[in-house]
Design a protein around this motif. Structure first.
Motif, PDB file in Angstrom:
ATOM      1  N   GLY A  54       0.819  -1.213   0.000  1.00  0.00           N
ATOM      2  CA  GLY A  54       0.000   0.000   0.000  1.00  0.00           C
ATOM      3  C   GLY A  54       0.849   1.258   0.000  1.00  0.00           C
ATOM      4  N   GLY A  55       0.359   2.297  -0.694  1.00  0.00           N
ATOM      5  CA  GLY A  55       1.056   3.573  -0.700  1.00  0.00           C
ATOM      6  C   GLY A  55       0.875   4.316   0.609  1.00  0.00           C
ATOM      7  N   ALA A  56       1.890   5.086   1.002  1.00  0.00           N
ATOM      8  CA  ALA A  56       1.811   5.884   2.226  1.00  0.00           C
ATOM      9  C   ALA A  56       0.852   7.053   2.044  1.00  0.00           C
ATOM     10  CB  ALA A  56       3.191   6.408   2.598  1.00  0.00           C
ATOM     11  N   GLY A  57       0.277   7.500   3.149  1.00  0.00           N
ATOM     12  CA  GLY A  57      -0.566   8.693   3.111  1.00  0.00           C
ATOM     13  C   GLY A  57       0.237   9.922   2.746  1.00  0.00           C
ATOM     14  N   ASN A 103      -2.987   1.535  -7.043  1.00  0.00           N
ATOM     15  CA  ASN A 103      -3.769   2.773  -7.118  1.00  0.00           C
ATOM     16  C   ASN A 103      -2.888   3.990  -6.880  1.00  0.00           C
ATOM     17  OD1 ASN A 103      -6.058   1.231  -7.473  1.00  0.00           O
ATOM     18  ND2 ASN A 103      -6.756   1.434  -5.347  1.00  0.00           N
ATOM     19  N   SER A 104      -3.289   5.101  -7.485  1.00  0.00           N
ATOM     20  CA  SER A 104      -2.624   6.374  -7.228  1.00  0.00           C
ATOM     21  C   SER A 104      -3.126   6.964  -5.909  1.00  0.00           C
ATOM     22  CB  SER A 104      -2.910   7.354  -8.366  1.00  0.00           C
ATOM     23  OG  SER A 104      -2.405   6.860  -9.586  1.00  0.00           O
ATOM     24  N   GLY A 105      -2.373   7.925  -5.345  1.00  0.00           N
ATOM     25  CA  GLY A 105      -2.772   8.576  -4.100  1.00  0.00           C
ATOM     26  C   GLY A 105      -1.715   9.553  -3.643  1.00  0.00           C
ATOM     27  N   GLY A 106      -1.754   9.897  -2.339  1.00  0.00           N
ATOM     28  CA  GLY A 106      -0.706  10.747  -1.783  1.00  0.00           C
ATOM     29  C   GLY A 106       0.647  10.177  -2.118  1.00  0.00           C
ATOM     30  N   SER A 107       0.834   8.900  -1.854  1.00  0.00           N
ATOM     31  CA  SER A 107       1.899   8.085  -2.447  1.00  0.00           C
ATOM     32  C   SER A 107       1.222   6.921  -3.141  1.00  0.00           C
ATOM     33  CB  SER A 107       2.883   7.567  -1.396  1.00  0.00           C
ATOM     34  OG  SER A 107       3.830   8.557  -1.052  1.00  0.00           O
ATOM     35  N   GLY A 108       1.770   6.523  -4.304  1.00  0.00           N
ATOM     36  CA  GLY A 108       1.171   5.449  -5.071  1.00  0.00           C
ATOM     37  C   GLY A 108       1.488   4.083  -4.487  1.00  0.00           C
ATOM     38  N   ALA A 109       0.592   3.112  -4.766  1.00  0.00           N
ATOM     39  CA  ALA A 109       0.784   1.742  -4.284  1.00  0.00           C
ATOM     40  C   ALA A 109       1.651   0.946  -5.247  1.00  0.00           C
ATOM     41  CB  ALA A 109      -0.570   1.067  -4.110  1.00  0.00           C
ATOM     42  N   GLY A 110       2.219  -0.141  -4.741  1.00  0.00           N
ATOM     43  CA  GLY A 110       3.004  -1.036  -5.581  1.00  0.00           C
ATOM     44  C   GLY A 110       2.116  -1.883  -6.482  1.00  0.00           C
ATOM     45  N   GLY A 111       2.634  -2.213  -7.675  1.00  0.00           N
ATOM     46  CA  GLY A 111       1.908  -3.073  -8.591  1.00  0.00           C
ATOM     47  C   GLY A 111       1.869  -4.511  -8.091  1.00  0.00           C
ATOM     48  N   GLY A 112       0.819  -5.250  -8.506  1.00  0.00           N
ATOM     49  CA  GLY A 112       0.711  -6.651  -8.130  1.00  0.00           C
ATOM     50  C   GLY A 112       1.745  -7.508  -8.839  1.00  0.00           C
ATOM     51  N   GLY A 113       2.075  -8.657  -8.230  1.00  0.00           N
ATOM     52  CA  GLY A 113       3.050  -9.565  -8.819  1.00  0.00           C
ATOM     53  C   GLY A 113       2.658 -10.005 -10.221  1.00  0.00           C
ATOM     54  N   ALA A 114       3.657 -10.243 -11.037  1.00  0.00           N
ATOM     55  CA  ALA A 114       3.486 -10.757 -12.395  1.00  0.00           C
ATOM     56  C   ALA A 114       2.902  -9.734 -13.351  1.00  0.00           C
ATOM     57  CB  ALA A 114       2.635 -12.034 -12.392  1.00  0.00           C
ATOM     58  N   GLY A 115       3.244  -8.439 -13.181  1.00  0.00           N
ATOM     59  CA  GLY A 115       2.893  -7.513 -14.241  1.00  0.00           C
ATOM     60  C   GLY A 115       2.314  -6.187 -13.854  1.00  0.00           C
ATOM     61  N   GLY A 116       2.037  -5.878 -12.593  1.00  0.00           N
ATOM     62  CA  GLY A 116       1.377  -4.627 -12.241  1.00  0.00           C
ATOM     63  C   GLY A 116       2.324  -3.437 -12.168  1.00  0.00           C
ATOM     64  N   ALA A 117       1.863  -2.283 -12.666  1.00  0.00           N
ATOM     65  CA  ALA A 117       2.633  -1.050 -12.574  1.00  0.00           C
ATOM     66  C   ALA A 117       2.299  -0.324 -11.279  1.00  0.00           C
ATOM     67  CB  ALA A 117       2.326  -0.149 -13.771  1.00  0.00           C
ATOM     68  N   GLY A 134       6.646   5.969  -0.596  1.00  0.00           N
ATOM     69  CA  GLY A 134       6.710   6.678   0.679  1.00  0.00           C
ATOM     70  C   GLY A 134       6.875   8.163   0.473  1.00  0.00           C
ATOM     71  N   ALA A 135       6.887   8.914   1.575  1.00  0.00           N
ATOM     72  CA  ALA A 135       6.952  10.372   1.477  1.00  0.00           C
ATOM     73  C   ALA A 135       8.264  10.869   0.904  1.00  0.00           C
ATOM     74  CB  ALA A 135       6.731  10.990   2.860  1.00  0.00           C
ATOM     75  N   SER A 136       9.357  10.135   1.138  1.00  0.00           N
ATOM     76  CA  SER A 136      10.654  10.614   0.650  1.00  0.00           C
ATOM     77  C   SER A 136      11.258   9.743  -0.435  1.00  0.00           C
ATOM     78  CB  SER A 136      11.656  10.729   1.814  1.00  0.00           C
ATOM     79  OG  SER A 136      11.943   9.451   2.355  1.00  0.00           O
ATOM     80  N   ALA A 137      10.646   8.594  -0.766  1.00  0.00           N
ATOM     81  CA  ALA A 137      11.214   7.711  -1.790  1.00  0.00           C
ATOM     82  C   ALA A 137      10.121   6.880  -2.439  1.00  0.00           C
ATOM     83  CB  ALA A 137      12.263   6.784  -1.171  1.00  0.00           C
ATOM     84  N   THR A 193       1.577   1.362  10.677  1.00  0.00           N
ATOM     85  CA  THR A 193       1.463   1.794  12.066  1.00  0.00           C
ATOM     86  C   THR A 193       0.438   2.917  12.194  1.00  0.00           C
ATOM     87  OG1 THR A 193       3.785   1.227  12.423  1.00  0.00           O
ATOM     88  CG2 THR A 193       2.757   2.678  14.035  1.00  0.00           C
ATOM     89  N   ALA A 194      -0.397   2.811  13.217  1.00  0.00           N
ATOM     90  CA  ALA A 194      -1.439   3.813  13.437  1.00  0.00           C
ATOM     91  C   ALA A 194      -0.848   5.200  13.604  1.00  0.00           C
ATOM     92  CB  ALA A 194      -2.258   3.444  14.675  1.00  0.00           C
ATOM     93  N   ASN A 195      -1.523   6.192  13.044  1.00  0.00           N
ATOM     94  CA  ASN A 195      -1.175   7.611  13.152  1.00  0.00           C
ATOM     95  C   ASN A 195       0.204   7.950  12.596  1.00  0.00           C
ATOM     96  OD1 ASN A 195      -2.870   7.269  16.177  1.00  0.00           O
ATOM     97  ND2 ASN A 195      -3.665   8.482  14.472  1.00  0.00           N
ATOM     98  N   THR A 196       0.635   7.148  11.615  1.00  0.00           N
ATOM     99  CA  THR A 196       1.854   7.483  10.861  1.00  0.00           C
ATOM    100  C   THR A 196       1.573   7.616   9.374  1.00  0.00           C
ATOM    101  OG1 THR A 196       2.519   5.178  10.408  1.00  0.00           O
ATOM    102  CG2 THR A 196       3.256   6.157  12.495  1.00  0.00           C
ATOM    103  N   GLY A 197       0.415   7.151   8.909  1.00  0.00           N
ATOM    104  CA  GLY A 197       0.141   7.146   7.488  1.00  0.00           C
ATOM    105  C   GLY A 197       0.899   6.085   6.718  1.00  0.00           C
ATOM    106  N   GLY A 198       1.417   5.063   7.410  1.00  0.00           N
ATOM    107  CA  GLY A 198       2.171   4.003   6.736  1.00  0.00           C
ATOM    108  C   GLY A 198       1.280   3.105   5.890  1.00  0.00           C
ATOM    109  N   GLY A 199       1.801   2.657   4.738  1.00  0.00           N
ATOM    110  CA  GLY A 199       1.064   1.733   3.885  1.00  0.00           C
ATOM    111  C   GLY A 199       1.067   0.324   4.437  1.00  0.00           C
TER     112      GLY A 199
END
Length: 458
Positions: A234-237, A306-320, A354-357, A426-432
């Motif tokens: 999941g992408g970070a907040g 999905n796109s967002g504040g930070s984008g999510a990783g693609g699924g295995g075997a072909g996702g962008a 993530g927010a910085s990478a 982790t709660a209240n960190t916006g972690g994916g």
């Protein structure tokens, strides 16, 4: 205070003045004969006397018997006992004052030190400056006299008043309040209201700094078939901040309430299901966007994150990877998720941004799941805290592809491996949240957001 009784007076072609400050002039019918006042005028404490009448006129300050326990507007010539036991009070000075007008205030309950009295200037200067005054020392008493348009109201008598002007700082409530030196810090881990009761002035503080972190997205689900490739992390907040700024160089505030919204993390999902985006976090006009939900693994062609504040990783075997900083703000609130790097076909999910990478794109071949991108550290609370790390991709459970992607620093959750379930942000960190895969039937949820507000208070 003394009383002056008028029995008889005589003044021709002049002005008669009776009494001194603090005196009360008592006059009775017949004590001021008309014949004694040819071409004369009698004014006592600004009040004209009708000849042949009787009454009592206070000279100087007329202290009011009613205790003031809420905001009020003062009247020239009056003194007030002010009780701030239940909270800070604002006394507004008279509008359009005349030279010689006086107003006095006294700390009734010895509580100005904890709940200050603000003297609002109401368009006139105080001590020559276009600034309100604040009295914040216990047992204080003050007397103000209006001089002219240049200097305005001047303090002619003051007792235990301390520095009663020029350093007027923001006063506010809401959230969990801590102190860092001369700064107050309000931390909101759930939705609420940041209420400014005093907006301060330029010689104290007039602005706040903020860190607004949205919630992270959940990881993507793994393949329900035999292949069971890993889901994307999941992408970070979104991460937005104004810190650090000088006391008057950040976000300007007014005396009002500012609703605070804290985004909830995207919920984890089962096999063959796309991850859920996290919720937005909001402070005033500042909105941070929830992180993207991870791409699901439906081998041999995983879906995009999905796109967002930070984008999510693609699924295995072909996702962008999903795009980060969506919608676009400056500076950017996040980074994109990792994308499937190509052959060989088996492998894990990609890392959430993530927010910085950006999220890593190494989740193919023999590498298993890819790590999430790292978050960003700041010290708005007084201590360095890292937030908005991306979730790690889930692994493929067979052969040499069993290593799950680690979560990015700042609350990102690790992806699932063959025997270990995905880890939530982790709660209240916006972690994916971590992507599903291996032995994990579901992906992990994203971490909730947080809003932190800081300002100089002394």
């Amino acid at each position: 205070m003394s009383k002056i009784k008028v029995d008889a007076v005589e003044s021709r072609n002049g002005t008669l003045t009776l009494g001194a400050s603090g005196d009360t002039v008592v006059y009775t019918a017949g004590s001021i004969p008309n014949s004694s006042l040819d071409n004369s005028a009698i004014t006592i404490n600004g009040t004209a006397i009708s000849l042949g009448s009787s009454g009592t006129i206070p000279v100087g300050i007329d202290w009011q018997s009613s205790i003031k326990a809420a905001n009020f507007t003062a009247v020239a010539g009056e003194g007030y006992f002010v009780n701030t036991t239940s909270g800070a009070i604002t006394a507004t000075l008279p509008a359009s004052p005349s030279a010689g007008d006086q107003v006095a205030f006294k700390d009734y309950a010895e509580t100005f030190g904890s709940n200050a009295l603000t003297i609002a200037r109401n368009g006139s200067n105080i001590q020559g400056a276009a600034l309100d005054s604040i009295i914040e020392t216990a047992r204080a008493s003050v007397l103000l006299v209006y001089a002219d348009a240049t200097k305005g109201w001047l303090y002619t008598v003051q007792s235990n008043a301390g520095d009663n002007q020029l350093n007027n700082f923001i006063v506010a409530t809401g959230g969990t309040i801590t102190t860092d030196g001369d700064f107050k810090v309000h931390t909101f881990t759930s939705s609420g209201t940041f209420t400014v009761t005093d907006a301060g002035n330029p010689t104290g503080s007039t602005t706040v700094d903020y860190t607004v972190v949205a919630a992270g997205g959940s990881g993507g689900g793994s393949d329900a078939g035999a292949a069971r490739f890993g889901g994307g992390g999941g992408g970070a907040g979104g991460f937005r901040q104004s810190f650090p700024n000088p006391a008057t160089g950040g976000f300007p505030v007014a005396a009002q309430g500012y609703p605070i919204t804290i985004g909830a993390g995207g919920a984890g999902v089962g096999q063959d299901v796309q991850g859920n985006n996290g919720g937005n976090s909001v402070f005033s006009s500042i909105t941070s966007t929830g992180g993207g939900g991870g791409g699901r693994d439906v081998g041999p062609s995983g879906t995009n994150g999905n796109s967002g504040g930070s984008g999510a990783g693609g699924g295995g075997a072909g996702g962008a990877g999903g795009a980060g900083n969506t919608p676009s703000v400056s500076p950017p609130q996040g980074n994109p998720g990792g994308s499937w790097p190509g052959a060989p076909n088996p492998g894990g999910g990609q890392g959430g941004g993530g927010a910085s990478a950006a999220g890593s794109s190494t989740g193919g071949g023999t590498t298993g799941g890819a790590p999430g991108g790292n978050g960003t550290a700041n010290s708005i609370t007084g201590s360095s805290v890292t937030r908005s790390g991306g979730g790690g991709g889930g692994s493929w459970p067979a052969g040499t592809y069993t290593t799950a992607g680690a979560g990015g620093s700042g609350g990102g959750g690790a992806g699932a491996s063959a025997s270990v379930p995905a880890v939530a942000g982790t709660a209240n960190t916006g972690g994916g949240g971590g992507g599903a895969g291996g032995g994990g039937a579901t992906s992990a949820a994203g971490g909730s957001g947080v809003v932190v507000i800081r300002y100089k208070f002394q």
